[in-house]
Design an enzyme around this catalytic site. Structure first.
Site: not given
Length: 200
Positions: A116-118
């Site tokens: 998730i995200c980066a």
């Protein structure tokens, strides 16, 4: 019922079906919400520190004690290995050869990945998601890899054995998507209701 402190550690109550990796700079909400949701669902998950010690300092300076270190971790029959975001944490993860080896062997055995995200850029950096579709934090898409299709409008995206999420605001959706994959959609929906959470 005895107080929690007198019970065996919660992580021993269930077979570990997932591993989530953390290091200094990891985004704490993206990690701990996943752990919380899994344990509410009765799904075993362990936190693994990439450091030589179990305690990491999160992206917002919160100490988090992990279940074990990567050097002590022995892969079993876990279904998912999970990478949270946090730019400081993901940068460190990309430099960790043992993590690369662990994730690569997991995929070679048919194991599933989530990030998730980066976090998806770690998988991209290791060449583990070539040819897949993935969500990530806007602006991180160049780190996914040239052959990865960036799903810019998705909060959470599932592509076969890969589940990815956009960012911290999508963490409940991300965690519940993992629960649905490990159990079923009914279980995920019932848990969302108990959490007073309305999925997107």
């Amino acid at each position: 019922r005895p107080p929690r402190s007198t019970l065996f550690p919660y992580t021993t109550l269930f077979r570990s079906e997932a591993i989530i990796f953390l290091t200094d700079g990891s985004e704490e909400a993206e990690a701990l919400i996943v752990v919380d949701v899994f344990r509410r669902a009765g799904i075993g998950i362990k936190t693994v520190s990439l450091k030589d010690e179990k305690t990491i300092i999160s992206a917002h300076d919160i100490p988090i004690g992990c279940d074990l270190t990567l050097k002590d971790f022995k892969a079993g029959d876990e279904t998912f290995m999970i990478i949270p975001g946090g730019l400081g944490g993901t940068d460190k993860m990309k430099e960790n050869e043992l993590l690369k080896e662990t994730l690569t062997k997991h995929r070679e055995k048919g194991g599933k990945l989530a990030a998730i995200c980066a976090g998806p850029t770690v998988l991209g950096h290791f060449g583990l998601i070539d040819g897949k579709h993935a969500a990530c934090f806007p602006g991180c898409e160049d780190g996914l890899g040239d052959t990865v299709q960036y799903e810019k409008d998705a909060y959470v995206y599932k592509d076969d054995w890969l589940i990815t999420g956009r960012g911290v605001g999508a963490t409940f959706d991300f965690a519940l998507a993992l629960v649905a994959e490990l159990r079923d959609q009914k279980t995920a929906d019932e848990l969302a209701g108990k959490l007073q959470y309305k999925t997107r």
